[in-house]
Each structure stands twice: as structure tokens, then as C-alpha cells.
Design a protein around this motif. Structure first.
Motif, mmCIF file in Angstrom:
data_model
loop_
_atom_site.group_PDB
_atom_site.id
_atom_site.type_symbol
_atom_site.label_atom_id
_atom_site.label_comp_id
_atom_site.label_asym_id
_atom_site.label_seq_id
_atom_site.Cartn_x
_atom_site.Cartn_y
_atom_site.Cartn_z
ATOM 1 N N LEU A 1 37.983 42.296 33.609
ATOM 2 C CA LEU A 1 36.962 42.489 34.101
ATOM 3 C C LEU A 1 36.123 40.887 33.452
ATOM 4 O O LEU A 1 37.049 40.001 33.381
ATOM 5 C CB LEU A 1 36.344 43.533 33.607
ATOM 6 N N ALA B 1 36.369 42.825 38.796
ATOM 7 C CA ALA B 1 37.811 43.966 38.858
ATOM 8 C C ALA B 1 38.473 43.139 39.437
ATOM 9 O O ALA B 1 38.253 43.069 40.855
ATOM 10 C CB ALA B 1 36.827 45.412 38.593
ATOM 11 N N ILE C 1 37.990 49.266 41.249
ATOM 12 C CA ILE C 1 37.296 50.825 40.385
ATOM 13 C C ILE C 1 37.879 51.919 40.958
ATOM 14 O O ILE C 1 37.094 52.565 39.489
ATOM 15 C CB ILE C 1 35.697 50.129 40.707
ATOM 16 N N PHE D 1 39.449 53.520 37.269
ATOM 17 C CA PHE D 1 38.330 53.726 35.876
ATOM 18 C C PHE D 1 37.360 54.950 36.472
ATOM 19 O O PHE D 1 36.936 55.565 37.257
ATOM 20 C CB PHE D 1 37.265 52.734 36.028
ATOM 21 N N MET E 1 32.115 53.449 33.257
ATOM 22 C CA MET E 1 31.687 52.082 33.656
ATOM 23 C C MET E 1 30.257 51.622 33.486
ATOM 24 O O MET E 1 29.957 52.826 32.941
ATOM 25 C CB MET E 1 31.801 51.330 35.828
ATOM 26 N N SER F 1 27.371 49.550 41.774
ATOM 27 C CA SER F 1 28.806 49.259 41.979
ATOM 28 C C SER F 1 29.195 49.322 44.303
ATOM 29 O O SER F 1 28.458 49.648 44.391
ATOM 30 C CB SER F 1 29.843 50.426 41.201
ATOM 31 N N ASN G 1 32.344 49.812 46.048
ATOM 32 C CA ASN G 1 33.683 50.076 45.782
ATOM 33 C C ASN G 1 34.693 49.072 46.301
ATOM 34 O O ASN G 1 35.460 48.482 46.908
ATOM 35 C CB ASN G 1 33.756 51.708 46.037
ATOM 36 N N ASN H 1 35.252 46.511 44.610
ATOM 37 C CA ASN H 1 35.354 46.364 42.943
ATOM 38 C C ASN H 1 34.771 45.385 42.006
ATOM 39 O O ASN H 1 35.087 44.998 41.329
ATOM 40 C CB ASN H 1 37.294 45.220 43.314
ATOM 41 N N LEU I 1 30.814 45.373 39.600
ATOM 42 C CA LEU I 1 29.421 46.078 39.539
ATOM 43 C C LEU I 1 28.630 45.493 39.029
ATOM 44 O O LEU I 1 28.652 44.302 39.217
ATOM 45 C CB LEU I 1 30.351 46.815 37.394
ATOM 46 N N ALA J 1 35.393 49.405 31.054
ATOM 47 C CA ALA J 1 35.497 50.728 31.645
ATOM 48 C C ALA J 1 36.648 51.076 31.246
ATOM 49 O O ALA J 1 37.782 49.767 30.454
ATOM 50 C CB ALA J 1 35.877 50.195 33.268
#
Length: 117
Positions: free
Chosen positions: A4, A24, A28, A31, A34, A71, A73, A76, A78, A97
Motif C-alpha cells: 500500500l 494497492a 482491492i 481485502f 480497508m 474506493s 476498484n 485498486n 482507496l 487493509a
């Protein structure tokens, strides 16, 4: 192991805004938890915002209505959008995470946020 990396910290005046990012190195989707934490000088690390799969986002009372966790996706990544910043928000901010398969918690290296006039 997934890594991260936080970014986006800096110096901002009271009332200003910053958006922190946590990239990341893997998906993600791996996870099941997070979150964003912060640690001010001389204080313990504290939760700012946390999200567990299937549940709502949990915010610290001190940041409710000012900070937003999100986030992306596809990227990846946050995010922590921080508005109406106050001097007491000054701290090193960390993303965190947990890998759902290994139940292992990961931490970023942190990014400094300083709120001062």
C-alpha cells in the motif's frame, strides 16, 4: 505480498481540503477490510474511517460530516477526501487493509497532513 502506498498529504490552511490516495499493488477485492488511520505526535494511532465488506463505513466522531472514504476498484485505490480541515487533524495518515485469504493486515508508509495558518 500486496503493498500500500499513500500520497496526497501536505500543508493546508484551516478550512481547506485535501484528498489522500492509497494505491494497492494488487486487487482491492483481495481485502475484506480497508481503513484510514492517523497518528499525531505524542498520541496513539487512531481510526479515521474503516470499511468491512458488507457493512457501512465507520467514521470517527471527530471527522463525521467532513471526511469521506471511497474506493476505485478499477484503479485498486482507496481515497480519503478531507474537507473543512482543522489544526487538530494534523497527523501522519496511514491506510490499512486486511487480506481476506491470509487474514493479514497491511499498512502503508504514511503521508503527513499539516493543517496550519
Amino acid at each position: 505480498q500486496v503493498q500500500l502506498v499513500e500520497s496526497g498529504g501536505g500543508l493546508v490552511q484551516p478550512g481547506g481540503s485535501l484528498r489522500l490516495s492509497c494505491a494497492a499493488s494488487g486487487s482491492i477485492f483481495s481485502f475484506d477490510y480497508m481503513g484510514w488511520y492517523r497518528q499525531a505526535p505524542g498520541k496513539q494511532r487512531e481510526l479515521v474511517a474503516g470499511f468491512t465488506s458488507g457493512r457501512s463505513i465507520n467514521y470517527a466522531d471527530s471527522v463525521k460530516g467532513r471526511f469521506t472514504f471511497s474506493s476505485d476498484n478499477a484503479k485498486n485505490t482507496l481515497y480519503l477526501q478531507m474537507n473543512n480541515l482543522k489544526p487538530e487533524d494534523t497527523a501522519v495518515y496511514y491506510c490499512n487493509a486486511r487480506e481476506r485469504v491470509y487474514l493479514r493486515y497491511l499498512w502503508g508508509q504514511g503521508t503527513q497532513v499539516t493543517v496550519s495558518s
